[in-house]
Scaffold this motif. Structure first.
Motif, short mmCIF file in Angstrom:
data_model
loop_
_atom_site.label_atom_id
_atom_site.label_comp_id
_atom_site.label_asym_id
_atom_site.label_seq_id
_atom_site.Cartn_x
_atom_site.Cartn_y
_atom_site.Cartn_z
N PHE A 127 2.83 -5.13 -8.49
CA PHE A 127 1.13 -4.54 -9.48
C PHE A 127 1.10 -3.93 -10.84
O PHE A 127 0.29 -3.70 -10.78
CB PHE A 127 1.71 -2.48 -8.50
CG PHE A 127 1.93 -2.94 -6.56
CD1 PHE A 127 0.49 -2.44 -6.54
CD2 PHE A 127 3.35 -2.96 -6.04
CE1 PHE A 127 1.08 -2.83 -5.16
CE2 PHE A 127 3.09 -3.08 -4.95
CZ PHE A 127 1.75 -2.45 -4.58
N GLU A 134 -4.89 2.02 -8.33
CA GLU A 134 -5.22 1.45 -6.83
C GLU A 134 -3.00 1.95 -6.76
O GLU A 134 -3.16 1.51 -5.26
CB GLU A 134 -5.12 0.17 -6.79
CG GLU A 134 -6.34 -0.29 -7.64
CD GLU A 134 -6.64 -1.70 -8.04
OE1 GLU A 134 -6.07 -3.01 -7.42
OE2 GLU A 134 -6.34 -1.99 -8.98
N LEU A 135 -2.67 2.68 -6.98
CA LEU A 135 -1.88 3.45 -6.98
C LEU A 135 -1.97 4.36 -6.38
O LEU A 135 -2.53 5.44 -6.59
CB LEU A 135 -0.60 3.59 -8.71
CG LEU A 135 -0.45 1.97 -8.71
CD1 LEU A 135 0.28 2.73 -9.89
CD2 LEU A 135 -0.54 1.36 -8.03
N SER A 136 -0.56 4.89 -4.92
CA SER A 136 -0.84 5.71 -4.99
C SER A 136 0.01 6.58 -5.99
O SER A 136 0.92 6.12 -6.57
CB SER A 136 1.20 6.10 -3.89
OG SER A 136 2.06 5.67 -4.17
N GLY A 138 3.67 8.55 -6.60
CA GLY A 138 4.87 7.80 -6.57
C GLY A 138 4.68 7.36 -6.75
O GLY A 138 5.25 6.73 -8.36
N MET A 139 3.83 5.73 -7.05
CA MET A 139 4.15 4.44 -8.06
C MET A 139 3.33 5.05 -8.91
O MET A 139 4.03 4.09 -10.18
CB MET A 139 2.93 3.78 -6.77
CG MET A 139 3.74 3.29 -5.86
SD MET A 139 2.32 2.64 -4.37
CE MET A 139 2.13 0.84 -5.13
N ARG A 142 6.42 6.15 -11.07
CA ARG A 142 6.68 5.11 -11.24
C ARG A 142 6.48 4.57 -12.33
O ARG A 142 7.62 4.16 -13.35
CB ARG A 142 7.31 4.27 -10.05
CG ARG A 142 8.00 4.24 -9.62
CD ARG A 142 8.84 3.77 -8.11
NE ARG A 142 8.84 4.42 -6.72
CZ ARG A 142 8.66 4.29 -5.43
NH1 ARG A 142 8.31 3.16 -5.16
NH2 ARG A 142 9.53 4.65 -4.51
N THR A 169 8.19 11.18 -0.89
CA THR A 169 8.26 10.46 -2.28
C THR A 169 8.81 10.93 -3.22
O THR A 169 9.84 9.86 -3.48
CB THR A 169 6.96 10.18 -2.71
OG1 THR A 169 6.16 10.40 -1.29
CG2 THR A 169 6.28 9.53 -3.65
P1 ADP Z 1 4.92 6.04 -3.38
O1 ADP Z 1 6.54 6.18 -2.21
O2 ADP Z 1 5.97 4.91 -4.03
O3 ADP Z 1 4.07 7.02 -3.29
P2 ADP Z 1 3.57 5.29 -1.39
O4 ADP Z 1 4.79 6.08 0.42
O5 ADP Z 1 2.23 5.70 -1.72
O6 ADP Z 1 4.75 5.12 -2.24
O7 ADP Z 1 3.71 3.58 -0.43
C1 ADP Z 1 4.61 3.28 0.58
C2 ADP Z 1 4.40 1.27 -0.66
O8 ADP Z 1 3.57 1.12 0.48
C3 ADP Z 1 4.71 1.27 -1.82
O9 ADP Z 1 6.02 1.31 -1.68
C4 ADP Z 1 3.65 0.34 -1.80
O10 ADP Z 1 4.20 -1.18 -0.85
C5 ADP Z 1 2.32 -0.12 -0.38
N1 ADP Z 1 1.39 0.86 -1.57
C6 ADP Z 1 1.24 1.61 -1.04
N2 ADP Z 1 -0.18 1.81 -2.22
C7 ADP Z 1 -0.32 0.96 -2.54
C8 ADP Z 1 -1.95 0.41 -2.28
N3 ADP Z 1 -2.89 0.75 -2.90
N4 ADP Z 1 -1.72 -1.39 -2.45
C9 ADP Z 1 -0.67 -1.78 -1.98
N5 ADP Z 1 -0.05 -1.46 -1.26
C10 ADP Z 1 1.02 -0.37 -1.82
#
Ligand code: ADP
Ligand code: ADP
Length: 226
Positions: A127, A134-136, A138-139, A142, A169
């Motif tokens: 990423f 574009e990220l959740s 949790g992401m 991180r 998460t």
């Molecule tokens: P996290 O546990 O980091 O919050 P999520 O549970 O939301 O992540 O998502 C689980 C997995 O789905 C992530 O580790 C990632 O690989 C994928 N993912 C989540 N959001 C996206 C996104 N916007 N684009 C692509 N992949 C995503």
């Protein structure tokens, strides 16, 4: 290194309706490489304590020393992670992690390599070129942790970094953070509302009292091997 000594620390805010005592005469020693969690009701002074250790706020009296050196302001040996990710929305994930390294004068190539390795550590290598939106949640958190780790501080100060995340998460990030801490020992000061989270993460749990600014009890969670 990175022992934290807090002595007689007090903080009084001058409020519109009089003084607010946020910390009163607090003493605490955090051992080197220790993971300490601080719990306590809202308003008991947790954030104030963290901000003073971080050099983001000044104490009214008393002192904080990191490795014997008095804290007078922010310093590169102390990294801070906030509850809200505080990422730059217009920068890519990689550039967000590189930011602190740029401030520290690292060259372009070194910066990129280091940022990539810390993104890999938190499982977000793929990423690097994404933008925060574009990220959740949790992401994003991180990324914030990778950014704090990348500058290799001796001390990590974390103010409810997982507070805004859902339970699943949060459990994942707790596990990741512990694994990282076991690999790259650092002195960690972690604020949480969640007693379960504190017990999972900490070697010692510091309980602050509803009577603001007082430490009520310190509980040893992990008994270290002799
Ligand atoms: P996290 O546990 O980091 O919050 P999520 O549970 O939301 O992540 O998502 C689980 C997995 O789905 C992530 O580790 C990632 O690989 C994928 N993912 C989540 N959001 C996206 C996104 N916007 N684009 C692509 N992949 C995503
Ligand atoms: P916690 O993190 O445990 O919720 P804080 O350290 O944020 O507690 O706050 C401790 C006390 O200091 C609270 O009563 C809060 O209202 C007060 N306080 C915090 N920051 C300020 C400020 N900038 N001005 C006035 N009062 C403040």
């Amino acid at each position: 290194p990175a022992k934290i000594e807090i002595n007689g620390l007090s903080k009084v805010y001058k409020g519109r309706n009089g003084d607010v005592i946020a910390l009163q005469n607090t003493d605490l020693t955090i051992r080197q490489n220790e993971f300490v969690c601080v719990v306590g009701p809202s308003g008991c002074g947790k954030t104030t304590l963290l901000n003073i250790i971080g050099g983001l706020e000044k104490a009214t009296s008393g002192s904080v020393k990191v490795d014997g050196k008095e804290v007078t302001g922010p310093g590169k040996e102390r990294g801070v992670v906030f509850q809200q990710y505080a990422l730059f929305p217009w920068k890519t994930v990689l550039k967000n992690v590189e930011f602190g390294l740029k401030l520290r004068g690292l060259g372009k190539q070194e910066r990129k390599e280091k940022a990539e390795s810390y993104l890999e550590m938190v499982g977000l290598k793929d990423f690097a070129d994404s933008y925060p939106k574009e990220l959740s949640g949790g992401m994003k958190q991180r990324v914030a942790i990778a950014r704090a780790y990348a500058v290799q501080p001796e001390v990590l100060l974390m103010d409810e970094p997982f507070g805004a995340l859902d339970a699943q998460t949060r459990a994942q990030l707790q596990e990741d953070l512990l694994r990282t801490w076991q690999k790259e020992k650092k002195t960690c000061f972690f604020i949480t509302h969640d007693v379960e989270e504190a017990v999972i993460l900490a070697q010692r749990v510091i309980i602050m009292s509803a009577r603001p600014g007082r430490i009520k009890e310190i509980i040893e969670v992990d008994i270290p091997y002799p």
